[in-house]
Design an enzyme around this catalytic site. Structure first.
Site, short mmCIF file in Angstrom:
data_model
loop_
_atom_site.label_atom_id
_atom_site.label_comp_id
_atom_site.label_asym_id
_atom_site.label_seq_id
_atom_site.Cartn_x
_atom_site.Cartn_y
_atom_site.Cartn_z
N LYS A 25 0.87 -1.19 0.00
CA LYS A 25 0.00 0.00 0.00
C LYS A 25 0.90 1.22 0.00
O LYS A 25 1.65 1.43 0.95
CB LYS A 25 -0.87 -0.06 1.26
CG LYS A 25 -1.72 1.15 1.52
CD LYS A 25 -2.72 0.84 2.64
CE LYS A 25 -3.27 2.07 3.30
NZ LYS A 25 -3.92 3.01 2.39
N THR A 28 -2.40 6.88 0.39
CA THR A 28 -3.60 6.98 1.21
C THR A 28 -4.40 8.15 0.67
O THR A 28 -3.82 9.10 0.11
CB THR A 28 -3.27 7.16 2.70
OG1 THR A 28 -4.49 7.16 3.47
CG2 THR A 28 -2.49 8.43 2.98
N GLU A 78 -3.50 0.99 -3.40
CA GLU A 78 -4.06 0.76 -2.06
C GLU A 78 -4.16 -0.74 -1.75
O GLU A 78 -4.66 -1.13 -0.69
CB GLU A 78 -5.46 1.36 -1.96
CG GLU A 78 -5.51 2.87 -1.93
CD GLU A 78 -5.59 3.41 -0.50
OE1 GLU A 78 -5.32 2.63 0.43
OE2 GLU A 78 -5.91 4.59 -0.35
C1 LIG Z 1 -8.67 9.44 10.83
C2 LIG Z 1 -8.62 8.91 9.43
O1 LIG Z 1 -9.27 9.41 8.54
N1 LIG Z 1 -7.84 7.84 9.21
C3 LIG Z 1 -7.65 7.13 8.06
C4 LIG Z 1 -8.08 7.55 6.81
C5 LIG Z 1 -7.80 6.73 5.74
N2 LIG Z 1 -7.15 5.59 5.94
C6 LIG Z 1 -6.85 4.71 4.82
C7 LIG Z 1 -8.00 3.90 4.38
C8 LIG Z 1 -7.66 3.66 2.93
O2 LIG Z 1 -6.68 2.69 2.77
C9 LIG Z 1 -7.04 4.92 2.53
C10 LIG Z 1 -7.99 5.83 1.83
O3 LIG Z 1 -8.70 6.65 2.67
O4 LIG Z 1 -6.48 5.48 3.70
C11 LIG Z 1 -6.73 5.21 7.17
O5 LIG Z 1 -6.11 4.14 7.34
N3 LIG Z 1 -6.98 6.00 8.21
#
Ligand SMILES: CC(=O)Nc1ccn([C@H]2C[C@H](O)[C@@H](CO)O2)c(=O)n1
EC number: 3.5.1.135
Length: 108
Positions: A25, A28, A78
């Site tokens: 990954k 994000t 991802e």
């Molecule tokens: C607090 C918060 O928003 N934390 C997050 C946001 C996104 N992710 C990850 C989930 C997906 O893999 C990507 C896309 O949003 O990022 C996360 O782990 N924690």
């Protein structure tokens, strides 16, 4: 003029830890509140649920993306299918169209 604060920390849901550490990954996708990461800087990464530190990441880029423009390449980065990625994002950021792709690399 205000001095911008460069973020030095990032959280991920614990279920993504192994994919990040294995290099599967590499992006994000975050909302407006988390768009301030700066390419060339590093961030300490911990789990969202319990704040457990697990790695450092170097930020490579931060690019705007519309939810409707997410594609298979984003999903591949991802380590998900596009359907899975859209479901995850809809769950975290319901109804948000304006998002940001944060590209990073693991600091070893
Ligand atoms: C607090 C918060 O928003 N934390 C997050 C946001 C996104 N992710 C990850 C989930 C997906 O893999 C990507 C896309 O949003 O990022 C996360 O782990 N924690």
């Amino acid at each position: 003029m205000t001095t911008p604060i460069i973020p030095t920390e990032m959280t991920f849901f614990a279920r993504f830890e192994s994919d990040i550490l294995s290099g599967k990954k590499t992006i994000t996708i975050r909302d407006e509140a988390e768009r301030h990461y700066v390419p060339g800087t590093t961030v300490d990464v911990s789990t969202y649920e319990d704040g457990r530190w697990f790695c450092r990441l170097e930020i490579l880029s931060v690019e705007p993306i519309a939810f409707s423009d997410l594609n298979d390449f984003h999903a591949q980065q991802e380590n998900m299918t596009l359907t899975e990625l859209k479901a995850v994002i809809n769950d975290i950021y319901p109804g948000i169209e304006k998002l940001y792709v944060v590209n990073y690399t693991l600091v070893k």
